[in-house]
Motif scaffolding. Structure first.
Motif, PDB file in Angstrom:
ATOM      1  N   ALA D   9       0.753  -1.172   0.041  1.00 51.12           N
ATOM      2  CA  ALA D   9       0.167  -0.149  -0.029  1.00 51.12           C
ATOM      3  C   ALA D   9       1.008   1.375  -0.014  1.00 51.12           C
ATOM      4  CB  ALA D   9      -0.894   0.026   1.184  1.00 51.12           C
ATOM      5  N   VAL D 192      -7.809  14.783   8.633  1.00 47.30           N
ATOM      6  CA  VAL D 192      -7.597  13.514   9.268  1.00 47.30           C
ATOM      7  C   VAL D 192      -7.646  13.704  11.027  1.00 47.30           C
ATOM      8  CG1 VAL D 192      -5.655  12.939   7.693  1.00 47.30           C
ATOM      9  CG2 VAL D 192      -4.998  14.063   9.744  1.00 47.30           C
ATOM     10  N   ASN D 196      -3.146  13.700  14.277  1.00 43.58           N
ATOM     11  CA  ASN D 196      -2.708  12.732  13.473  1.00 43.58           C
ATOM     12  C   ASN D 196      -1.654  13.044  12.335  1.00 43.58           C
ATOM     13  OD1 ASN D 196      -2.406   9.982  12.655  1.00 43.58           O
ATOM     14  ND2 ASN D 196      -4.575   9.759  11.918  1.00 43.58           N
ATOM     15  N   TYR D 198       0.934  11.600  11.744  1.00 43.11           N
ATOM     16  CA  TYR D 198       1.577  10.372  11.068  1.00 43.11           C
ATOM     17  C   TYR D 198       0.121   9.965   9.827  1.00 43.11           C
ATOM     18  CZ  TYR D 198       1.316   5.493   9.673  1.00 43.11           C
ATOM     19  OH  TYR D 198       1.216   4.257   9.082  1.00 43.11           O
ATOM     20  N   ALA D 202       0.832   9.811   5.848  1.00 42.47           N
ATOM     21  CA  ALA D 202       0.581   8.692   5.130  1.00 42.47           C
ATOM     22  C   ALA D 202      -0.322   8.702   3.961  1.00 42.47           C
ATOM     23  CB  ALA D 202      -0.311   7.487   5.885  1.00 42.47           C
ATOM     24  N   ALA D 203      -1.187   9.797   4.050  1.00 45.10           N
ATOM     25  CA  ALA D 203      -2.200   9.987   3.085  1.00 45.10           C
ATOM     26  C   ALA D 203      -1.515  10.889   1.789  1.00 45.10           C
ATOM     27  CB  ALA D 203      -3.341  11.065   3.345  1.00 45.10           C
ATOM     28  N   LYS D 206       0.485   8.602  -0.269  1.00 46.81           N
ATOM     29  CA  LYS D 206      -0.331   8.069  -1.397  1.00 46.81           C
ATOM     30  C   LYS D 206      -0.867   9.045  -2.165  1.00 46.81           C
ATOM     31  CE  LYS D 206      -2.079   4.164   1.545  1.00 46.81           C
ATOM     32  NZ  LYS D 206      -3.403   3.131   1.136  1.00 46.81           N
ATOM     33  N   MET D 207      -0.934  10.337  -2.241  1.00 48.41           N
ATOM     34  CA  MET D 207      -1.392  11.024  -3.097  1.00 48.41           C
ATOM     35  C   MET D 207      -0.126  11.289  -4.003  1.00 48.41           C
ATOM     36  SD  MET D 207      -3.387  14.152  -0.988  1.00 48.41           S
ATOM     37  CE  MET D 207      -4.647  13.458   0.291  1.00 48.41           C
TER      38      MET D 207
END
Lengths: 212, 212, 212, 212, 212, 212, 212, 212
Positions: D9, D192, D196, D198, D202-203, D206-207
């Motif tokens: 992921a 988020v 948060n 972290y 993480a998002a 992914k972007m």
């Protein structure tokens, strides 16, 4: 219905019409008449009242402002030791629900209107009259400052009834007034649910009943 | 730090110590001294104050009750048109935070303590003194009835500061007092965040500043 | 009604129509006319206004957008030192309630519309005009970022009025904007209840009144 | 632990230390080392870090401000297209948690500090630098006005991270900032959970990952 | 209206009809046509749409399920890298608001319906199709379990859109689904306001725009 | 302190120690002794009591379970018409605060412990004893079912005191029990704030005082 | 629709009509008939039922009180081991939704009405009948005291269904009853969402199904 | 203590140590031993356990992770038809409280750990094992997606236990997981209070007890 409650506990059970269907209400009324019981209906909105069967309505004493209907007539009224204060115009329906509940049980209670704290002197001026009550029901919405101010002026217990009608924003639903009542800095304030004029009257009746 | 804020907007930026580490605070102080700026620290708990470097502490005027520390001295004090009311003993730290913030900017403001509404006459007795203020800061917790009562007594704007110290149950955290302030039936009440004595003083300073 | 409030406190009591019955409103109007008083009605929805007696309506100056009605005419208008900012189209009814309340008291206040922070330059461009106000009323819903941004741009006190109209989800009812106003990082922001344009105007009037 | 998540992921699973016992954490670390995996620990408070076994600590790169610990070293860093904005001093721990999470995955991201909206020009001045980011992480507490202001200035998506550190009263716990982010009037803001950092990183990872 | 937003920020400003009067909407439409701009209207309920002027309606492409209206036609559609998942029948209006917003900007996005987690295999079966999306918009109400499950299955960022339609009891208003999205144990989930299909599409557009 | 309150209103003002500093408490005690007043201190935690000056402590009658301290001795005790019910072990501190407050005013009230509704017969068995009380104080946490059950068994008014000690999850802080009390289906229940044993006793004293 | 759920999990999926459009409902019904499936519709208000196509209605067994409609007939009924208790008149619709859901699956369950705790003996009198149930569904609103009282009287698990119909003030929406159920001091109480009679029946069916 | 509850209702009363003083706990233990009863103590934190009298501790079987202590030994264990699922490491204390409560009553239940939905295949892989349980206890915090996913996979009833340990921000205190459980789209989910492992086990025991 718990027909014996008045004999057993000093206060009759009322029929809270909100949350009941027309059919359910009519069934309870029919039953009460068959058994020869008097009956107090609360939260019966004018529009709904108009929609009920005309024959049924004829047998009731209905009051639109307090949204209460009485079957079987009031009892002979005696001057009550309970005083009812209403802070503003919007608090009158709840104050009158309390007054009518007391009247159903034979108590003729005084309502003192428009004594909100923004005009403090209106309340202070009537201090002597307040001193004559054995129980005070105080009805107020918005910020509910009336509860603490009254409790500082009288030695009687104060039953606070927060109201929802005039509240908007943070006061919507009456929660600000409810919390003000519970958080009151003045000892002797007890509280019932928002808009619960019937409950305040029921508690007042229990407070002034003669010792058994 | 926004060192130009006082010149630009009439009120200096304060250092809110809650939420900052000791290292972060010390860095700001060092910077202020290097640049020759005065500094107001708020929410500096006594235990934390004691743990700071002694040399650093020597250069500050610290007040434990209001949890404020001033670097660089107060300004010459003039009699202020701002009055500060505190409902109870537990409201004093917040009232003093407001008073010290005003003092930092050169305003000597009066604090009137113990005027909670359960003893209404204590407030009514001082009505004439209240009439002399151009802005009133009212500090109260629990049910916050003081805000509405004061606003009914004076023509000045009332800045309500809800407090959290004495609140428990539904009053915990000061939310009941906050909502009472916002829902007040008396026009002219404006509100700042719970326990925000600094913010109330800042707004008061802006209200009384001469037209530019 | 507290007819003496304007003389005593600088601001007239308004009639909040929400929460009152038509009969109650008409009784207050009749009383005001009998006593020769002017009257400001707020929260009077267009549908309800249409339902009132035509003869009564003729004697009022009604504005549908702000839901206000004035009996007895406005006072001569002077240019006001109060500026009103509205973030978006949905905030206009509340901004106009504030403007009409000021007009009722003789103040001609400017409304600056569509200055939400998503298009920041629209606000920054008018910085000079903003600097001329002694009090700024900022009206915004949704996330209420306007309050902090404006307070960073002007030295005047900012009265934040959170609104409920455009809010949905977490912004429903205006609570997100209210909390943003109370939590503002910019000193000098004071807050009134959600949608309380009348209250903001009342506080502004008290802030700019000449010293007594 | 889901050791394959990074391969599957694009983002490695981190160990959230809050809510886990020391024994549980040590078991995960031992397992990671036995399997030859790198590991990111978050929410590891300094006091707790000090209490862990010294031999274990030697094998980690710990950062007290962000409360993160890395086992197995960072990856070679490349200049990241992610920019991180922090409104105030109290927001730095969360901003650094995001930065360290990006660094763990090989991204060297810039943190721009102290750009709260009360001093708007600090943000506007850096508009060109902001335009270079493909994703912006905005970290703010209190009233969270930064989220909307930034989203109005850039064309990149804005990941809002509300923080709890400096909030008190209605801002306590970061909920006011969270709701401001969700209610933002500026399209392109996604949110988020409070604190948060972290999750925001993480998002962002992914972007910006290359299309597969 | 901020007509330059699409050029500046990649996403056009939409007109949120809830909270605006008919007159306000018509004024914006007239202005857009005069200036030759396309326009997207959201939250335009069928009953309200029917009540608008027929001539005005003729110039729009209206879709009742998504409550959106487009003035000036859609752009040529290209196959989008954005996938939209809807958990249940009640989530379709919000999913379609996202789809129509993407279509307004020239993106033809796939909607995959009825993939709620109570029937997990319906989602797992389409895993390969999911892997082809660069951004996933997941739309779900009630308990919002879909958000975490999807984020565990794909490497793309997941934009969670909580919905309010099917919720009752604790799920009323969509808050349970919102909090589930924010609290998700799966990294890579970002969240927009309840029912905010437009906002999710706007963020997705920003995520997939080519680097400038 | 409002030293005249007992004479005026039948109930003495107590010193709520939570929210006051040690210095503030000692100042009040000194003042009381100087003026020859008796004094009731509430919410005085054992750890804090131990930290007070030993000489001061010698002059008090302290009870750790109820966290109350009495200066100046109790009054001669008469058998009280007030009965106190406690649902569980965790409710005893609040029940004893009520009992000690009554004792301070000369009333010797019975506490009936461990009558939670999960073992209904324990309550039903004592029905005759309950019938002898003119006022019942019911103390319960968790779901607060005791309030309604008791009010169905007695004709006296029931003062509900919700407690916070045993509550966790949705019962944390006592709010579930508070709402159960306010929402009770049994007429005659009135409510005080969470853990407010003092307030319940104060109200009970006012209810049983002889008519003036 | 998940047509295989009954075979797989012992309980058929129902169609929750709230939140679905008429067109969506009709499509599901058509599909069910085409595939030869029986169908249970819930939350189908009388007014909405009346508005559906008459031909469609003819094929259903509709019950207005429980707002449920059954397509394809009930199964042969066997005496069920599930008992359903309803505290008051307003709780009957939810109790009947549970009863009809059980009937749809072939279980003939008894409903015992009007056993609210304000009249405790009505419940205690039927203790023997209660002992015969393997699962008890208890339906109550307002303060939800019934849940704890019943769980103290029976050894079967109690599924609590809080209701919203009669609640006002703090009981509005059924949250007070819900929290009372979750906070119950009596072990063996499990809870479903407010008004969720269908969910309670589904869980009961799973509890009494024979071991596979 | 209600010593007869196990005989009467199939589940023994446990001693919830939170909210009780050490003296209160020791009194209950002494009483149990004097009467020859076994005893289960819950919510007994390790630090508090260490502080209890050593002689008393010797007579108990204490487990720090589940914070439970057993007096009088476990019963002979039989393989239980109850399965316990825990989503993450932080959920283990609550899962073990349920397991120990079952063991106290003679049931040896399996705990399946680390089956959170972010790694869905870990759960799906064990589907056959899950099918063997007559009751499933699912323990999860954060967003609580596990509850719905499990209920879609098994035909047994699912008792959801929301947990608070790993939650922060909107998940703090476990409310997000609780609401997810109550709002679950999968029929057959019933819910107990946050962290209430004991309550889940008690309900499971009642569900699997042989018919009387």
């Amino acid at each position: 219905m718990d027909w014996e409650r008045e004999a057993r506990a000093g206060v009759a059970e009322a029929v809270l019409c909100a949350g009941k269907s027309d059919a359910q209400i009519e069934r309870i009324v029919t039953l009460a008449e068959a058994m020869g019981h008097r009956l107090l209906l609360t939260r019966l909105e004018p529009a709904r009242w108009e929609g009920l069967d005309a024959a049924l309505r004829d047998r009731f004493d209905y009051d639109a402002m307090s949204r209460t209907a009485v079957l079987g007539g009031l009892r002979p009224q005696v001057k009550s030791a309970v005083g009812i204060l209403a802070a503003g115009t919007s608090d009158m329906p709840v104050a009158l629900e309390a007054q009518r509940t007391l009247a159903f049980h034979g108590h003729n209670a005084t309502v003192i209107a428009d004594v909100g704290v923004a005009g403090l002197w209106r309340l202070v001026e009537r201090r002597e009259e307040l001193a004559g009550f054995r129980v005070v029901i105080a009805v107020a919405g918005m910020e509910g400052a009336l509860f603490s101010v009254v409790a500082g002026l009288v030695s009687a217990p104060v039953i606070a009834v927060p109201t929802s009608a005039a509240g908007y924003g943070v006061a919507e639903g009456g929660v600000a007034a409810l919390n003000a009542a519970l958080a009151s800095c003045a000892p002797g304030v007890v509280v019932v649910n928002i808009d619960n004029g019937y409950g305040a009257a029921a508690a007042a009746l229990k407070m002034i009943q003669p010792a058994r």
